[in-house]
Design an enzyme around this catalytic site. Structure first.
Site, short mmCIF file in Angstrom:
data_model
loop_
_atom_site.label_atom_id
_atom_site.label_comp_id
_atom_site.label_asym_id
_atom_site.label_seq_id
_atom_site.Cartn_x
_atom_site.Cartn_y
_atom_site.Cartn_z
N ASP A 538 -39.06 138.21 -8.28
CA ASP A 538 -38.07 139.28 -8.21
C ASP A 538 -38.78 140.61 -8.08
OD1 ASP A 538 -38.57 140.40 -10.91
OD2 ASP A 538 -37.77 138.48 -11.62
N GLU A 613 -65.05 119.93 8.69
CA GLU A 613 -63.78 120.49 8.20
C GLU A 613 -64.00 121.87 7.56
OE1 GLU A 613 -61.10 116.57 7.02
OE2 GLU A 613 -62.89 117.02 5.83
#
Ligand code: GLA
Length: 742
Positions: A538, A613
């Site tokens: 919020d 990776e």
């Protein structure tokens, strides 16, 4: 002047660049609301308000035989209690004589430069570039002498108006507040309006729902002690036809992290009332004579250009006027790796250094040690509250661990869950009365933990002392501040029985005090909020943390909806987004494209990645940094709606000067032999020519926005694309050159 008092008409008009808001000290000094919407000149909008003799709608006594003036049918700036207005009230107060009346009439107004501040609650602030003004209108009940002070902050350039409320007991005996709303907005006709909200659940926060207004009270609320996963303190009232680019939209964003209520009531005459503030559940707040109560702020914005226009207003405003952290604008956010999904609580100092070493090859800047480093914490049944380093796990001590990470050229971050306590903890054994539990009853358990009574000063002081001690003991760059349960057992051992109705709110005030004392005193630390994912996402929290963990759900396909919904009000630079092992069938590249919609990072065991990776991740981290000025500072566009059945989800960031854009697409559904998809850009300069991913062949902004780019079908499922658009020249100049050659 952004606030005009028209003495003759007794109107007060708030002007921003593109909007006007007008109220009037009207009949019998009631404060009437007259207008909010696209800018109008300073004129008396009272002509809009019609008065009829409406049956069964009361008339104030002073209006004598005039049956046409009923507060039940008048638009009001702050709807009051027992004045013949039967719609939802902005205030419910129990007077000292036990009556429930409040007849607030305008007695005073003040206009001043600058933006008001609240004493105990976070609120937005004015920056140097802003022209901000404050209006204070005082309503007073002549019998009880209770004053309601309505506060308005007007941000001219930002097109934002804030509202908050203060109640002062001017009487000589105590009174009790049962309901106090921060905003009340009455629309004269709301029959064709929709209400949009962001409901969700754990792992699926802020999904988007839209409902047509019908004749009842539509309620959006949380009573979980926090703003919650299930609802968000943000609603939009919009035209029924409103879409991304079209239609009137009014946004209401409440700066509060506890129980909240938004009510939208379509009344018998199709008038629409919106109120928003602290939820009245178990709220019973005593005000002694001369005591004051302040309600949280609501940030309002209006756009006549659909949801995109409204989102842009909130994004721009919340990026500059909400959080003072230097990480908002001055300092670039790091690429982080978090230990949670890599090791959960099963780690030691050696393991963390190994992860950091591997992550270094991935271009990661920051290692975050998540839950499990303190007290006795090998699983989630114990240890919360004991904010002391567990040296069985961190054998070299925190200081040395951080040094080792720093020696790798990386920064270090740490996790806390300050508001919670485990029954199995030294803190609980020493202070069982600090946990919220009702005497004589067993407390509700949630993740086997209890909430601390944050309303208590000793609890606040313990947390401030302990957490600051850890932060000052080592070179900590980042903190993740978590809360992993909703509140039940609302009770404070520190308050008498008659004040237990204040606990929910006092908890939040205590929390803000602790955050002020830890976060604002550590301006060099980057704080990220978290609540079992995005459970307390919020604006009040974003006042403290520049970023917030969107969700524990890292599945990149679910994330498309999570990011889409969150972006209605919160800028994407606040959205914590990581690449993890979740979403096994989704390519690593797609995970990266999705995480670049937010703050970008990793949440996996880097030591398990191959060298190849790791190299791919390094390229991704570098790419995130390369596009940072676009994704963190540009305008965000939702290009498709992932809640609608479609074959792809697309979004775009465009720099303010339209010179660059990053358009991202995830192919979510590859139907056999299906149609060719095109993604259409937004927000570009139609006249300009852009290169697409460095291609020499230039495309006009107009073509990119109207015809779009084809999205290849010859790709594996869940593939993603990023189109980097760079403005090269104005298209007419190219045409001109071509003619010259001939
Ligand atoms: C919450 C957070 C996670 C992690 C765990 C640790 O669920 O959302 O990211 O920090 O707590 O317990």
């Amino acid at each position: 002047m952004a606030i005009i008092f028209n003495e003759k008409a007794r109107t007060i008009t708030l002007q921003t660049k593109n909007t006007s808001y007008q109220m009037k000290i009207g009949n019998l000094d009631y404060l009437l609301h007259l207008y909010y919407g696209p800018a109008i000149p300073d004129e008396d909008m009272n002509y809009q308000v019609m008065q009829y003799d409406r049956g069964f709608s009361g008339n104030p006594y002073e209006s004598r035989n005039a049956r046409t003036f009923s507060l039940d049918a008048q638009p009001q700036e702050f709807s009051t209690q027992q004045q013949g207005d039967f719609r939802t009230a902005s205030i419910e107060v129990v007077n000292s004589d036990g009556s429930y009346s409040y007849h607030g009439k305008a007695v005073d107004y003040r206009i001043r430069e600058g933006k008001y501040q609240l004493e105990q609650l976070p609120c937005v602030f004015a920056c140097e570039a802003d022209t901000a003004h404050t209006l204070e209108v005082t309503l007073c009940d002549a019998v009880s002498n209770i004053k309601v002070i309505l506060l308005y902050g007007v941000f001219e350039e930002a097109d934002v108006i804030t509202r908050a409320v203060k109640v002062v007991n001017g009487g000589d005996r105590p009174i009790h507040l049962k309901k106090i709303m921060s905003v009340c907005l009455d629309f004269l006709n709301g029959a064709d309006m929709d209400l949009l909200s962001l409901p969700g659940r754990y792992g699926q926060e802020r999904q988007v729902e839209r409902q047509p207004m019908t004749h009842h009270i539509h309620t959006i609320s949380s009573v979980r002690g926090s703003s919650s996963h299930q609802q968000n303190p943000f609603v939009v009232l919009c035209d029924r036809e409103a879409s991304e680019d079209y239609g009137r939209c009014y946004g209401f964003s409440l700066m509060y992290s506890g129980n909240f209520l938004a009510e939208a009531e379509l009344d018998q005459y199709d008038q629409l009332r919106l109120v928003m503030g602290i939820h009245p559940k178990q709220f019973f707040y005593e005000l002694k004579p001369q005591e004051a109560f302040e309600g949280p702020e609501v940030v309002m914005a209006f756009s006549s250009h659909g949801f995109t226009g409204l989102s842009h207003l909130y994004h721009d405003f919340y990026r500059t006027n909400l959080c003072r952290s230097k990480f908002v604008t001055e300092v670039q956010r790091p690429v982080l790796i978090n230990s949670w999904e890599a090791a959960f609580m099963d780690f030691d100092d050696v393991k963390l250094v190994e992860i950091a070493r591997a992550a270094k090859n991935m271009g990661v800047d920051l290692l975050v040690m998540d839950d499990g480093w303190f007290g006795k914490r090998d699983d989630d049944n114990s240890g919360l509250g004991d904010w002391f380093v567990n040296e069985d796990k961190i054998k070299c001590g925190l200081h040395r661990l951080v040094e080792q990470i720093n020696d790798l050229g990386m920064k270090f971050g740490i996790w806390f869950e300050p508001e919670m306590v485990s029954e199995d903890s030294d803190l609980y054994r020493a202070h069982p009365d600090w946990a919220m539990q009702i005497p004589g009853r067993h407390a509700v358990r949630s993740r086997n933990q209890m909430a601390l009574d944050m309303s208590r000063r000793e609890v606040q002081d313990y947390l401030i002392e302990r957490i600051n001690a850890i932060l000052d003991d080592a070179n900590i760059f980042y903190v993740k501040w978590d809360i992993n349960r909703s509140l039940a057992d609302i009770w404070s051992n520190d308050l008498p029985a008659e004040k237990q109705g204040e606990v929910y709110h006092r908890y939040i005030l205590g929390l803000y005090r602790v955050m002020d004392a830890i976060i604002l005193t550590h301006p060099d630390i980057l704080f990220e909020g978290c609540s079992g994912g995005g459970g307390r996402y919020d604006p009040a929290m974003l006042h403290y943390y520049p970023q917030y963990w969107v969700s524990d759900n890292n599945n990149p396909i679910d994330r498309l909806k999570l990011h889409y919904g969150t972006s209605f009000v919160y800028p994407t630079c606040t959205m914590g987004a990581h690449i993890s092992d979740s979403g096994r069938f989704v390519p690593l590249e797609t995970k990266a494209v999705v995480a670049m919609c937010g703050t970008f990072g990793y949440e996996l065991d880097a030591t398990h990645l191959s060298k190849k990776e790791q190299k791919i991740c390094k390229e991704q981290s570098d790419r995130f940094r390369k596009y940072y000025h676009i994704t963190f500072k540009g305008d965000f566009y939702r290009l498709t709606n992932p809640f609608r059945m479609g074959n792809m989800t697309a979004w775009e960031h465009v720099t303010k000067d339209k010179s660059e854009a990053l358009l991202s697409v995830v192919v979510t559904n590859l139907t056999c032999n299906g149609p060719q998809e095109y993604v259409r850009a937004k927000g570009l300069d139609p006249q300009a020519l852009y290169s697409v991913n460095g291609s020499k062949e230039l495309r006009s902004g107009s073509a990119l926005m109207n015809a779009g780019l084809p999205v290849s079908r010859e790709v594996p499922e869940y593939s993603a694309f990023q189109f980097h658009l760079v403005k090269k020249e104005k298209s007419h100049s190219k045409a001109h050159k071509a003619t010259k050659k001939e």
